[in-house]
Design an enzyme around this catalytic site. Structure first.
Site, mmCIF file in Angstrom:
data_model
loop_
_atom_site.group_PDB
_atom_site.id
_atom_site.type_symbol
_atom_site.label_atom_id
_atom_site.label_comp_id
_atom_site.label_asym_id
_atom_site.label_seq_id
_atom_site.Cartn_x
_atom_site.Cartn_y
_atom_site.Cartn_z
ATOM 1 N N ASN A 1 -11.782 7.818 3.838
ATOM 2 C CA ASN A 1 -11.715 8.755 4.966
ATOM 3 C C ASN A 1 -12.022 10.178 4.528
ATOM 4 O OD1 ASN A 1 -9.140 6.643 5.807
ATOM 5 N ND2 ASN A 1 -10.897 6.890 7.129
ATOM 6 N N LEU A 2 -12.494 10.955 5.493
ATOM 7 C CA LEU A 2 -13.019 12.283 5.183
ATOM 8 C C LEU A 2 -11.971 13.234 4.585
ATOM 9 C CD1 LEU A 2 -15.346 14.277 5.284
ATOM 10 C CD2 LEU A 2 -14.773 14.742 7.678
ATOM 11 N N LYS B 1 -6.580 -5.498 15.679
ATOM 12 C CA LYS B 1 -5.887 -4.565 16.583
ATOM 13 C C LYS B 1 -6.074 -5.017 18.031
ATOM 14 C CE LYS B 1 -4.154 -1.889 13.556
ATOM 15 N NZ LYS B 1 -2.724 -1.985 13.303
ATOM 16 N N LYS C 1 -5.515 -1.788 6.566
ATOM 17 C CA LYS C 1 -6.271 -0.885 7.447
ATOM 18 C C LYS C 1 -7.661 -0.498 6.975
ATOM 19 C CE LYS C 1 -4.467 3.324 5.402
ATOM 20 N NZ LYS C 1 -4.018 4.681 5.570
ATOM 21 N N ASN D 1 0.835 -1.209 0.000
ATOM 22 C CA ASN D 1 0.000 0.000 0.000
ATOM 23 C C ASN D 1 0.872 1.263 0.000
ATOM 24 O OD1 ASN D 1 -2.583 1.161 -0.059
ATOM 25 N ND2 ASN D 1 -2.484 1.611 2.139
ATOM 26 N N ARG E 1 -23.486 6.391 7.226
ATOM 27 C CA ARG E 1 -22.694 5.239 6.754
ATOM 28 C C ARG E 1 -22.812 4.140 7.815
ATOM 29 N NH1 ARG E 1 -16.361 6.306 5.645
ATOM 30 N NH2 ARG E 1 -16.388 6.631 7.894
ATOM 31 N N ARG F 1 -15.150 13.700 15.299
ATOM 32 C CA ARG F 1 -13.932 12.901 15.455
ATOM 33 C C ARG F 1 -12.806 13.748 16.006
ATOM 34 N NH1 ARG F 1 -17.312 9.857 14.469
ATOM 35 N NH2 ARG F 1 -17.380 8.073 13.056
ATOM 36 N N SER G 1 -5.470 1.359 17.419
ATOM 37 C CA SER G 1 -6.448 2.305 16.869
ATOM 38 C C SER G 1 -7.549 2.567 17.880
ATOM 39 C CB SER G 1 -7.046 1.671 15.610
ATOM 40 O OG SER G 1 -8.213 2.347 15.239
ATOM 41 N N ALA G 2 -8.129 3.748 17.796
ATOM 42 C CA ALA G 2 -9.278 4.080 18.639
ATOM 43 C C ALA G 2 -10.447 3.151 18.335
ATOM 44 C CB ALA G 2 -9.697 5.522 18.384
ATOM 45 N N TYR H 1 -10.939 -5.832 10.942
ATOM 46 C CA TYR H 1 -9.773 -4.947 11.114
ATOM 47 C C TYR H 1 -9.607 -4.592 12.587
ATOM 48 C CZ TYR H 1 -7.226 -0.574 11.529
ATOM 49 O OH TYR H 1 -6.355 0.402 11.950
HETATM 50 P P1 NAD Z 1 -0.504 2.570 5.313
HETATM 51 O O1 NAD Z 1 -1.271 1.543 4.548
HETATM 52 O O2 NAD Z 1 -0.221 3.860 4.654
HETATM 53 O O3 NAD Z 1 0.871 1.954 5.842
HETATM 54 C C1 NAD Z 1 1.010 0.597 6.182
HETATM 55 C C2 NAD Z 1 2.249 0.064 5.466
HETATM 56 O O4 NAD Z 1 2.421 -1.314 5.826
HETATM 57 C C3 NAD Z 1 2.144 0.140 3.948
HETATM 58 O O5 NAD Z 1 3.298 0.791 3.428
HETATM 59 C C4 NAD Z 1 2.089 -1.325 3.499
HETATM 60 O O6 NAD Z 1 2.714 -1.522 2.246
HETATM 61 C C5 NAD Z 1 2.787 -2.033 4.649
HETATM 62 N N1 NAD Z 1 2.386 -3.434 4.879
HETATM 63 C C6 NAD Z 1 1.140 -3.940 5.032
HETATM 64 N N2 NAD Z 1 1.195 -5.259 5.251
HETATM 65 C C7 NAD Z 1 2.520 -5.605 5.261
HETATM 66 C C8 NAD Z 1 3.220 -6.827 5.436
HETATM 67 N N3 NAD Z 1 2.587 -8.000 5.622
HETATM 68 N N4 NAD Z 1 4.581 -6.810 5.375
HETATM 69 C C9 NAD Z 1 5.261 -5.647 5.152
HETATM 70 N N5 NAD Z 1 4.643 -4.465 4.973
HETATM 71 C C10 NAD Z 1 3.284 -4.441 5.025
HETATM 72 O O7 NAD Z 1 -1.311 2.804 6.688
HETATM 73 P P2 NAD Z 1 -1.122 3.927 7.802
HETATM 74 O O8 NAD Z 1 -2.292 4.824 7.753
HETATM 75 O O9 NAD Z 1 0.234 4.482 7.741
HETATM 76 O O10 NAD Z 1 -1.290 3.033 9.101
HETATM 77 C C11 NAD Z 1 -0.167 2.512 9.801
HETATM 78 C C12 NAD Z 1 -0.682 1.680 10.969
HETATM 79 O O11 NAD Z 1 -1.509 2.500 11.801
HETATM 80 C C13 NAD Z 1 -1.553 0.496 10.545
HETATM 81 O O12 NAD Z 1 -1.269 -0.595 11.391
HETATM 82 C C14 NAD Z 1 -2.951 1.016 10.786
HETATM 83 O O13 NAD Z 1 -3.845 -0.028 11.046
HETATM 84 C C15 NAD Z 1 -2.752 1.896 12.010
HETATM 85 N N6 NAD Z 1 -3.790 2.939 12.141
HETATM 86 C C16 NAD Z 1 -4.027 3.788 11.103
HETATM 87 C C17 NAD Z 1 -5.032 4.753 11.232
HETATM 88 C C18 NAD Z 1 -5.344 5.692 10.088
HETATM 89 O O14 NAD Z 1 -6.416 6.302 10.109
HETATM 90 N N7 NAD Z 1 -4.453 5.885 9.116
HETATM 91 C C19 NAD Z 1 -5.777 4.852 12.417
HETATM 92 C C20 NAD Z 1 -5.482 3.990 13.463
HETATM 93 C C21 NAD Z 1 -4.482 3.020 13.308
HETATM 94 N N1 UFG Z 2 -17.403 11.044 6.569
HETATM 95 C C1 UFG Z 2 -18.257 11.665 5.681
HETATM 96 N N2 UFG Z 2 -18.022 11.525 4.348
HETATM 97 C C2 UFG Z 2 -16.961 10.809 3.852
HETATM 98 C C3 UFG Z 2 -16.103 10.171 4.766
HETATM 99 C C4 UFG Z 2 -16.358 10.303 6.108
HETATM 100 O O1 UFG Z 2 -19.208 12.314 6.092
HETATM 101 O O2 UFG Z 2 -16.830 10.709 2.633
HETATM 102 C C5 UFG Z 2 -17.616 11.218 8.020
HETATM 103 C C6 UFG Z 2 -17.841 9.918 8.780
HETATM 104 O O3 UFG Z 2 -19.209 9.591 8.794
HETATM 105 C C7 UFG Z 2 -17.282 10.288 10.161
HETATM 106 C C8 UFG Z 2 -16.159 11.268 9.847
HETATM 107 O O4 UFG Z 2 -16.428 11.770 8.556
HETATM 108 O O5 UFG Z 2 -18.262 10.956 10.911
HETATM 109 C C9 UFG Z 2 -14.771 10.616 9.842
HETATM 110 O O6 UFG Z 2 -14.777 9.487 8.981
HETATM 111 P P1 UFG Z 2 -13.423 8.756 8.547
HETATM 112 O O7 UFG Z 2 -13.817 7.669 7.588
HETATM 113 O O8 UFG Z 2 -12.435 9.749 8.094
HETATM 114 O O9 UFG Z 2 -12.880 8.158 9.912
HETATM 115 P P2 UFG Z 2 -13.529 7.101 10.926
HETATM 116 O O10 UFG Z 2 -13.537 7.744 12.264
HETATM 117 O O11 UFG Z 2 -14.820 6.570 10.431
HETATM 118 O O12 UFG Z 2 -12.488 5.889 10.849
HETATM 119 C C10 UFG Z 2 -11.124 6.067 11.219
HETATM 120 C C11 UFG Z 2 -10.237 5.063 10.482
HETATM 121 C C12 UFG Z 2 -10.571 3.656 10.905
HETATM 122 C C13 UFG Z 2 -10.508 3.544 12.394
HETATM 123 C C14 UFG Z 2 -11.392 4.604 13.043
HETATM 124 C C15 UFG Z 2 -11.255 4.615 14.540
HETATM 125 O O13 UFG Z 2 -10.439 5.161 9.092
HETATM 126 O O14 UFG Z 2 -9.605 2.777 10.367
HETATM 127 O O15 UFG Z 2 -10.994 5.906 12.587
HETATM 128 O O16 UFG Z 2 -9.954 4.867 14.894
HETATM 129 F F1 UFG Z 2 -10.951 2.325 12.748
#
Ligand code: NAD
Ligand code: UFG
Length: 331
Positions: free
Chosen positions: A198-199, A152, A84, A35, A289, A230, A124-125, A148
């Protein structure tokens, strides 16, 4: 220190690599690029004027990880790698359980074999599920609504059990709220795969004209203006939170929320984005959603008291930096 960063080419990992390199650490990234792109590593090097050591490897293949640990004297691991997407995890649960759980197990096992006792984990939250707000680390976790989230919660339990059996381990579990924004250079940021879920990335793509209109998912929640609330946190604050967690590691398992403690509604975020960037966003209110919570925000005092960390950047910074990266991003 020599820090192994799994998933370091990804969104949060790449920003954390920048903070680690700026603190003087050596960074070894392991990422299968499922990714992300190798170009991100060049950009991290450009921002910091340092050189990341990079391995393209999949963490589900333990032998490959073993070779990497045999080549470097690793002092600590920050484990970001994982899939994720909540929606995809409902459709392909096996893919998520396999990738996320096997990766964590392999990494922890190799750490044990090489006597690496410092471990920071991306949680994650989402593990709070539909619990009371603000989310506080001491809450008993409810089952989450998707595979997912379960990966976690399960990884957190695995780390707790392994730590109980090995008192030398120091583990920090970081529960992120809603990471947004990008590095101020505009060189690294979030690159969603396909149409964003995501938003914030959805908003920046509407601003760029890639998507016609933003859909606001529901305006009948019990919140100030009816739209979802959020705790958005700037990705560089999150990155700095990892450095603070690494510097404060002590034996046992310690759990910290990384958020700002402030909730922002969807309409408030749209308004802030429009003001910060002088751009009008076209949007419409649609149905809720499935699976969304009305509100989620962090109780942040534990991270402040024990890590000495607090988020410094505000919503305006988040909107400006996210838009700067989107404009620079040629895709
Ligand atoms: P991302 O997808 O941008 O980064 C994850 C990276 O891990 C990618 O570069 C992908 O190529 C690599 N990867 C996945 N599976 C792998 C594997 N088996 N071996 C080696 N590499 C692998 O995601 P991110 O947003 O940077 O998230 C990082 C971490 O934080 C994740 O564990 C995600 O679940 C957690 N997290 C993200 C969010 C969010 O909103 N972005 C919120 C809460 C938690
Ligand atoms: N939203 C919209 N329109 C969109 C996208 C989102 O109205 O096109 C709203 C959602 O309903 C929510 C807010 O914007 O109220 C935030 O939504 P996100 O999808 O950006 O984020 P979430 O809080 O739903 O989810 C994120 C991560 C998940 C994680 C979660 C809790 O994407 O991986 O936070 O940590 F599980």
């Amino acid at each position: 220190m020599n820090i192994l960063v799994s998933g370091g080419a990804g969104y949060i990992g790449s920003h954390t690599c920048v903070s680690l390199l700026e603190e003087g650490h050596q960074v070894i990234v392991v990422d299968n690029l499922s990714n992300s792109k190798y170009e991100v590593i060049d950009r991290i090097n450009k921002i910091t004027n340092r050189n990341v050591i990079f391995y393209k490897a999949d963490l589900t293949e333990k032998d490959l990880i073993d070779v990497i640990f045999s080549k470097h004297a690793i002092d600590a691991v920050i484990h970001f790698a994982g899939l994720k997407s909540v929606g995809e995890s409902v459709e392909k649960p096996l893919k998520y359980y396999h990738n996320n759980i096997v990766s964590t197990l392999n990494l922890v096992r190799v750490c044990q074999n090489y006597g690496v006792n410092k471990f920071v984990f991306s949680s994650s939250a989402t593990v709070y599920g539909n619990n009371q707000v603000p989310s506080v680390e001491t809450l008993n976790l409810l089952p989450t609504t998707n595979p997912y989230g379960e990966t976690k919660a399960m990884s957190e339990r695995i780390l707790k059990d392994i730590s109980s059996a090995n008192p030398e381990l120091s583990v920090s579990i970081l529960r992120y709220f809603n990471p947004v924004g990008a590095h101020t250079s505009g060189l690294i940021g979030e690159v969603p795969n396909g149409i964003p879920n995501n938003l914030m990335p959805y908003m920046t793509q509407v601003a760029k004209g890639k998507i016609e209109k933003l859909k606001v998912f529901g305006n009948d929640y019990l919140t100030s203006d009816g739209t979802g609330v959020r705790d958005y946190i700037h990705v560089m604050d999150l990155a700095e939170g990892h450095v603070a967690a690494l510097n404060s590691l002590t034996k046992g398992v310690h759990i910290y929320n990384l958020g700002t403690g402030r909730g922002t509604s969807v309409l408030e975020l749209i308004e802030a984005f429009e003001k910060a960037n002088s751009i009008k966003l076209s949007y419409e209110i649609v149905e809720r959603r499935a699976g969304d919570l009305a509100e989620s925000y962090a109780e942040t005092s534990k991270a402040f008291e024990e890590l000495g960390w607090v988020a410094k950047r505000d919503i305006v910074d988040m909107c400006k930096d996210a838009w700067r990266f989107e404009k620079n991003n040629l895709e």
